[in-house]
Design a protein around this motif. Structure first.
Motif, PDB file in Angstrom:
ATOM      1  N   ALA A  80      19.547 -19.041 -16.093  1.00  0.00           N
ATOM      2  CA  ALA A  80      18.260 -19.697 -15.896  1.00  0.00           C
ATOM      3  C   ALA A  80      17.198 -18.610 -15.790  1.00  0.00           C
ATOM      4  O   ALA A  80      17.456 -17.540 -15.197  1.00  0.00           O
ATOM      5  N   PRO A  81      16.034 -18.850 -16.331  1.00  0.00           N
ATOM      6  CA  PRO A  81      14.976 -17.822 -16.255  1.00  0.00           C
ATOM      7  C   PRO A  81      14.667 -17.439 -14.813  1.00  0.00           C
ATOM      8  O   PRO A  81      14.482 -18.294 -13.950  1.00  0.00           O
ATOM      9  N   GLY A  82      14.647 -16.127 -14.568  1.00  0.00           N
ATOM     10  CA  GLY A  82      14.327 -15.644 -13.229  1.00  0.00           C
ATOM     11  C   GLY A  82      15.491 -15.643 -12.257  1.00  0.00           C
ATOM     12  O   GLY A  82      15.300 -15.349 -11.070  1.00  0.00           O
ATOM     13  N   TRP A  83      16.712 -15.919 -12.750  1.00  0.00           N
ATOM     14  CA  TRP A  83      17.877 -15.974 -11.861  1.00  0.00           C
ATOM     15  C   TRP A  83      19.028 -15.149 -12.438  1.00  0.00           C
ATOM     16  O   TRP A  83      19.145 -14.982 -13.652  1.00  0.00           O
ATOM     17  N   GLU A  84      19.857 -14.681 -11.534  1.00  0.00           N
ATOM     18  CA  GLU A  84      21.087 -13.993 -11.931  1.00  0.00           C
ATOM     19  C   GLU A  84      22.221 -14.481 -11.048  1.00  0.00           C
ATOM     20  O   GLU A  84      22.090 -14.547  -9.819  1.00  0.00           O
ATOM     21  N   LEU A  85      23.334 -14.847 -11.670  1.00  0.00           N
ATOM     22  CA  LEU A  85      24.526 -15.271 -10.948  1.00  0.00           C
ATOM     23  C   LEU A  85      25.653 -14.278 -11.213  1.00  0.00           C
ATOM     24  O   LEU A  85      25.794 -13.759 -12.326  1.00  0.00           O
ATOM     25  N   ALA A  86      26.453 -14.034 -10.177  1.00  0.00           N
ATOM     26  CA  ALA A  86      27.616 -13.151 -10.308  1.00  0.00           C
ATOM     27  C   ALA A  86      28.710 -13.656  -9.374  1.00  0.00           C
ATOM     28  O   ALA A  86      28.427 -14.296  -8.358  1.00  0.00           O
ATOM     29  N   ALA A  87      29.957 -13.361  -9.721  1.00  0.00           N
ATOM     30  CA  ALA A  87      31.084 -13.849  -8.916  1.00  0.00           C
ATOM     31  C   ALA A  87      32.223 -12.849  -8.943  1.00  0.00           C
ATOM     32  O   ALA A  87      32.328 -12.003  -9.836  1.00  0.00           O
ATOM     33  N   ALA A 127      19.618  -6.012  -2.305  1.00  0.00           N
ATOM     34  CA  ALA A 127      20.279  -5.548  -3.519  1.00  0.00           C
ATOM     35  C   ALA A 127      19.363  -5.770  -4.717  1.00  0.00           C
ATOM     36  O   ALA A 127      18.526  -6.667  -4.719  1.00  0.00           O
ATOM     37  N   GLN A 128      19.532  -4.947  -5.728  1.00  0.00           N
ATOM     38  CA  GLN A 128      18.684  -5.052  -6.902  1.00  0.00           C
ATOM     39  C   GLN A 128      19.117  -6.167  -7.848  1.00  0.00           C
ATOM     40  O   GLN A 128      18.351  -6.596  -8.690  1.00  0.00           O
ATOM     41  N   SER A 129      20.355  -6.606  -7.708  1.00  0.00           N
ATOM     42  CA  SER A 129      20.848  -7.658  -8.595  1.00  0.00           C
ATOM     43  C   SER A 129      22.042  -8.340  -7.960  1.00  0.00           C
ATOM     44  O   SER A 129      22.661  -7.823  -7.011  1.00  0.00           O
ATOM     45  N   ALA A 130      22.396  -9.522  -8.482  1.00  0.00           N
ATOM     46  CA  ALA A 130      23.585 -10.233  -8.010  1.00  0.00           C
ATOM     47  C   ALA A 130      24.836  -9.421  -8.297  1.00  0.00           C
ATOM     48  O   ALA A 130      25.765  -9.358  -7.478  1.00  0.00           O
ATOM     49  N   ASP A 131      24.878  -8.803  -9.472  1.00  0.00           N
ATOM     50  CA  ASP A 131      26.038  -7.971  -9.820  1.00  0.00           C
ATOM     51  C   ASP A 131      26.225  -6.842  -8.817  1.00  0.00           C
ATOM     52  O   ASP A 131      27.360  -6.532  -8.417  1.00  0.00           O
ATOM     53  N   ALA A 159      29.339  -6.087  -6.385  1.00  0.00           N
ATOM     54  CA  ALA A 159      29.997  -4.788  -6.514  1.00  0.00           C
ATOM     55  C   ALA A 159      30.049  -4.048  -5.186  1.00  0.00           C
ATOM     56  O   ALA A 159      31.057  -3.405  -4.856  1.00  0.00           O
ATOM     57  N   SER A 160      28.981  -4.128  -4.393  1.00  0.00           N
ATOM     58  CA  SER A 160      28.965  -3.396  -3.118  1.00  0.00           C
ATOM     59  C   SER A 160      29.950  -4.012  -2.125  1.00  0.00           C
ATOM     60  O   SER A 160      30.649  -3.280  -1.405  1.00  0.00           O
ATOM     61  N   ILE A 161      30.016  -5.337  -2.070  1.00  0.00           N
ATOM     62  CA  ILE A 161      30.972  -5.992  -1.164  1.00  0.00           C
ATOM     63  C   ILE A 161      32.398  -5.697  -1.613  1.00  0.00           C
ATOM     64  O   ILE A 161      33.277  -5.380  -0.799  1.00  0.00           O
ATOM     65  N   ALA A 168      23.980 -15.943  -6.041  1.00  0.00           N
ATOM     66  CA  ALA A 168      22.851 -16.363  -6.889  1.00  0.00           C
ATOM     67  C   ALA A 168      21.604 -15.669  -6.391  1.00  0.00           C
ATOM     68  O   ALA A 168      21.197 -15.853  -5.232  1.00  0.00           O
ATOM     69  N   GLN A 169      20.991 -14.843  -7.213  1.00  0.00           N
ATOM     70  CA  GLN A 169      19.804 -14.095  -6.804  1.00  0.00           C
ATOM     71  C   GLN A 169      18.583 -14.526  -7.627  1.00  0.00           C
ATOM     72  O   GLN A 169      18.644 -14.620  -8.854  1.00  0.00           O
ATOM     73  N   ARG A 170      17.498 -14.765  -6.896  1.00  0.00           N
ATOM     74  CA  ARG A 170      16.231 -15.085  -7.543  1.00  0.00           C
ATOM     75  C   ARG A 170      15.424 -13.795  -7.688  1.00  0.00           C
ATOM     76  O   ARG A 170      15.192 -13.077  -6.710  1.00  0.00           O
TER      77      ARG A 170
END
Length: 391
Positions: free
Chosen positions: A164-171, A355-359, A363-365, A386-388
């Protein structure tokens, strides 16, 4: 005995006395067994490492390597230690027999050779070998089946996370065993205008939990398509979704006594609005520029325990630069190398810095867990972020 236990074996006769070797070979072949011979211990080890045997008849007193040294090396070798070893010893040499048994010999054969005792010792040892072979075959079969199950279960996780525009998801998903009771999901709903987020932890571990994981995941997907509509009340619909899954599990599978802690949220990417139900799950975290801002605590019980359980909606807004971090207790309950739990406090400390991104959050955790804990998790680990992005 079964036909498998009575079937001929491949026997290695190890003795520096040629007459003894010939006598044993003739009697073993008369019983239907295939035989090979070695005149010393080193030759025997070389033959065993080059070819498979079902049984070794091993003399104690030999040149190059005596029977004790051969026995030690056989029991120290992972590829050979399962082969039964029957020591050949002089009648009445009790001390040698005891020492050999202590080193791992399965039985002993006294000299001079009695054909009836020989048959009994060989048959018993081969029966033990056949049993071990069947157990190994069964274990390999189970491993293959579990690997198939692992691949099938991996297919229940989203192949790609929604964009989605303006969002980043990572798992991140790491089962403690081949299959897991945890799962996460993220999929578009309401004509792709919203994103459904799900993190769940089915009670128990192993195959049973994995089967119910697949059921829970499928129910949430199917009911979301049916119940979530643009015209309805979003909060009421999310509660109806969780109630529907709860009642189906409790009604249809009540005898299994299975349930799951579940966090289900519907995200509006345009506004950052979040309507959710937390069914007894670990409280997800909202974190941003100034660290942890809010915890999304339970709004109802675990899902599936009994019909008619009440589930209330929760509301939150993910502001620009903030992240939603949903996780299972495999993260916080992970055992550190010093025996302590990783803990929520340590997780919250990690999220104190934006954090700068969801990824990078994932990664840090993940890196902190792998450095701090045992490499093999004792519980399934699942993390969804999920990061906005900042405006």
């Amino acid at each position: 005995m079964t036909s498998l236990e009575q079937s001929p074996g491949r026997v290695l006769v190890v003795d520096d006395n040629e007459a003894n070797r010939d006598l044993l070979v003739r009697r073993l072949q008369r019983q239907g067994h295939a035989t090979e011979t070695a005149a010393d211990g080193q030759q025997a080890l070389d033959m065993m490492r080059a070819s498979a045997f079902d049984l070794v008849l091993l003399d104690i007193m030999m040149p190059v390597l005596n029977g004790y040294e051969v026995l030690k090396q056989i029991r120290a070798d992972a590829g050979l230690r399962h082969v039964p070893v029957v020591l050949i010893s002089a009648l009445g040499d009790g001390e040698s027999i005891v020492k050999g048994i202590e080193l791992g010999a399965d039985d002993y054969l006294p000299k001079p050779f009695n054909p009836h005792i020989l048959r009994a010792r060989v048959d018993a040892s081969l029966a033990k070998k056949r049993l071990h072979d069947r157990e190994q075959m069964h274990a390999r079969s189970l491993e293959r089946e579990l690997e198939i199950a692992r691949k099938i279960q991996a297919g229940f996780l989203p192949e790609a996370l929604p964009e989605a525009p303006g969002w980043e998801l990572a798992a991140w998903f790491q089962p403690a065993r081949q299959v897991s009771g945890d799962f996460y999901d993220a999929f578009p709903v309401l004509g792709d205008t919203r994103t459904a987020l799900v993190v769940a932890d089915v009670c128990g571990k192993g195959v049973g939990a994995a089967l119910f994981m697949a059921l829970f995941r499928s129910l949430f997907r199917v009911l979301a398509e049916r119940l979530l509509t643009p015209a309805g009340d979003g909060a009421a619909q999310v509660c109806e979704l969780v109630s529907g899954v709860n009642d189906y599990i409790a009604r249809t599978h009540d005898r299994a006594n299975m349930f799951a802690t579940v966090f289900v949220a519907i995200l509006d990417p345009a506004t950052g609005g979040l309507v959710y139900v937390n069914g007894g799950h670990e409280a997800p975290i909202l974190a941003g520029l100034h660290g942890v801002r809010e915890r999304l605590t339970p709004t109802g019980p675990a899902v599936g325990m009994m019909q008619g359980l009440p589930f209330l909606p929760g509301h939150a807004v993910i502001a620009p630069g903030e992240s939603l971090i949903a996780f299972t207790d495999g993260v916080t309950d992970a055992i550190c190398t010093d025996g302590t739990r990783f803990s929520e406090a340590r997780l919250l400390d990690l999220l104190a810095q934006p954090a700068q991104s969801a990824d990078r959050t994932v990664a840090s955790i993940r890196a902190e867990l792998q450095v701090s804990t045992h490499h093999e998790p004792f519980d399934d680990v699942t993390l969804l972020v999920a990061q906005r992005q900042r405006a």
